[in-house]
Design an enzyme around this catalytic site. Structure first.
Site, PDB file in Angstrom:
ATOM      1  N   ASN A  89     -10.359   0.214   0.665  1.00 53.79           N
ATOM      2  CA  ASN A  89      -8.899   0.317   0.602  1.00 53.79           C
ATOM      3  C   ASN A  89      -8.424  -0.199  -0.756  1.00 53.79           C
ATOM      4  O   ASN A  89      -8.519  -1.381  -1.044  1.00 53.79           O
ATOM      5  CB  ASN A  89      -8.292  -0.514   1.747  1.00 53.79           C
ATOM      6  CG  ASN A  89      -6.777  -0.506   1.750  1.00 53.79           C
ATOM      7  OD1 ASN A  89      -6.133  -0.076   0.789  1.00 53.79           O
ATOM      8  ND2 ASN A  89      -6.195  -1.009   2.832  1.00 53.79           N
TER       9      ASN A  89
ATOM     10  N   CYS B 298       0.815  -1.228   0.000  1.00 54.80           N
ATOM     11  CA  CYS B 298       0.000   0.000   0.000  1.00 54.80           C
ATOM     12  C   CYS B 298       0.845   1.274   0.000  1.00 54.80           C
ATOM     13  O   CYS B 298       0.337   2.356  -0.283  1.00 54.80           O
ATOM     14  CB  CYS B 298      -0.948   0.002   1.182  1.00 54.80           C
ATOM     15  SG  CYS B 298      -2.037  -1.412   1.217  1.00 54.80           S
TER      16      CYS B 298
ATOM     17  N   HIS C 279      -3.255   7.341   2.894  1.00 55.17           N
ATOM     18  CA  HIS C 279      -3.693   6.048   2.369  1.00 55.17           C
ATOM     19  C   HIS C 279      -5.040   5.711   3.009  1.00 55.17           C
ATOM     20  O   HIS C 279      -5.224   5.853   4.214  1.00 55.17           O
ATOM     21  CB  HIS C 279      -2.644   4.987   2.705  1.00 55.17           C
ATOM     22  CG  HIS C 279      -3.100   3.596   2.418  1.00 55.17           C
ATOM     23  ND1 HIS C 279      -3.770   3.269   1.266  1.00 55.17           N
ATOM     24  CD2 HIS C 279      -3.001   2.447   3.149  1.00 55.17           C
ATOM     25  CE1 HIS C 279      -4.061   1.976   1.291  1.00 55.17           C
ATOM     26  NE2 HIS C 279      -3.612   1.467   2.412  1.00 55.17           N
TER      27      HIS C 279
END
Ligand code: COA
Length: 313
Positions: free
Chosen positions: A268, A112, A238
């Site tokens: 996500n 990520c 994020h």
């Protein structure tokens, strides 16, 4: 001369899967997902759309906005942990499909935090004048590696792509500072199980790491840029969990409207979440010339990365 962002693009699959849809296939509830994560729905790509397809659509939009021609791109960096196949890389597939005939190409695997790694890497090539135009893509088809029997993880992720075209901008604008980091000892908390090919996560451990790391990285990256938290106009964290994002926002003492919040509708998107959020904020007219933006991410590895930049060319 400094490296900055000349164009931004995003791609989200059309299919929307709501929390209520998930209630029908696993033991979960809309209420649990919303209150624990901030997620209400996510986009999932069908069998006909793979990672490179999403990367392509986001890239075309970023290239168009930048005014740079595909054959003027020197390097393509694709941050992903869900490539179509291990090789050829997604970046090589893109190179051909975009007609970026001059570009070198490689994928970056930092989960990520991959898009942060991509931006910081691209800045080095541009600032030392080795390359002028670099395409950086964050893209994931996480649904490919989701264990749909594991409610701890299946509710969290979504598919999508975001891309930026970087090139030289005027002094004082563009990337001001970055921090990249890794702690391999935490690899056991978030990984792809090679036996069944699905994602495994210790949510509580990742949560603790993320809350600490996101805030600390924001503060350090601002220090490196010679800035203070009062200088920040916009935070693009994020989009992993709204509670983690809120902790970072509070560390910077920013009001809620100064933080990107795409997690509600996209979940996500791993490496794609930051560039998708950037594209959305620009479309909504929330980012203005000269704004100071902080981007910060974390992920499996464990990895993390933060960037401070001044918007504009
Ligand atoms: N629906 C309903 N209940 C669920 C659930 C779901 N989808 N997933 C887990 N639960 C249950 C658990 O089984 C647990 O039940 P138990 O107490 O009976 O064992 C309970 O909810 C609470 O679990 P807990 O781990 O305390 O929840 P939490 O508040 O920590 O939230 C996460 C869980 C995963 C949302 C949170 O830990 C998190 O976001 N971690 C970081 C994950 C992340 O960012 N990953 C991406 C990295 S890039």
């Amino acid at each position: 001369m400094n490296a900055g962002i000349l164009g931004v693009g995003k791609y989200l699959p059309e299919r929307i899967v709501t929390n209520v849809d998930l209630e029908k296939i696993m033991d979960t509830s809309d209420e649990w997902i919303r209150t624990r994560t901030g997620i209400e729905e996510r986009r999932l790509a069908g069998d006909d759309i793979d990672t490179s397809d999403m990367a392509y659509h986001a890239s075309v939009a970023a290239i168009e906005q930048s005014g740079v021609k595909p054959e003027e791109i020197d390097l393509i960096l694709v941050a992903t942990v869900t490539p179509d196949q291990s090789f050829p890389t997604v970046s090589c597939m893109l190179q051909e499909r975009l007609g970026a005939t001059k570009a070198a190409a490689m994928d970056i695997s930092a989960a990520c935090a991959g898009f942060m790694y991509g931006l910081a890497t691209a800045q080095q090539f541009i600032n030392n004048k080795a390359y002028k135009h670099i395409l950086i893509v964050g893209v994931e088809k996480l649904s490919k590696i989701t264990n749909w029997e594991d409610r701890n993880t299946a509710v969290l992720f979504g598919d999508g792509a975001g891309a930026v075209l970087m090139g030289p901008v005027s002094d004082g604008k563009g990337l001001l500072a970055f921090e990249l980091g890794a702690d391999g000892s935490g690899g056991k908390h978030l990984y792809k199980d090679m036996e069944n090919g699905t994602l495994v996560m210790n949510g509580r451990e990742v949560f603790k790491f993320a809350v600490r790391q996101m805030g600390d990285t924001c503060i350090r990256v601002l220090e490196k840029a010679g800035l203070d938290k009062t200088d920040v106009d916009y935070l693009i964290p994020h989009q992993a969990n709204l509670r983690i994002m809120e902790a970072a926002r509070q560390r910077l003492e920013l009001p809620p409207e100064k933080m990107s919040h795409t997690i509600r509708k996209y979940g996500n998107n791993s490496a794609a979440s930051i560039p998708i959020a950037l594209a959305e904020e620009l479309e909504a007219g929330k980012i203005k010339d000269n704004d100071v933006i902080v981007m910060v991410g974390f992920g499996g590895g464990l990895t993390w990365g933060g960037i401070a930049l001044r918007w504009g060319v």
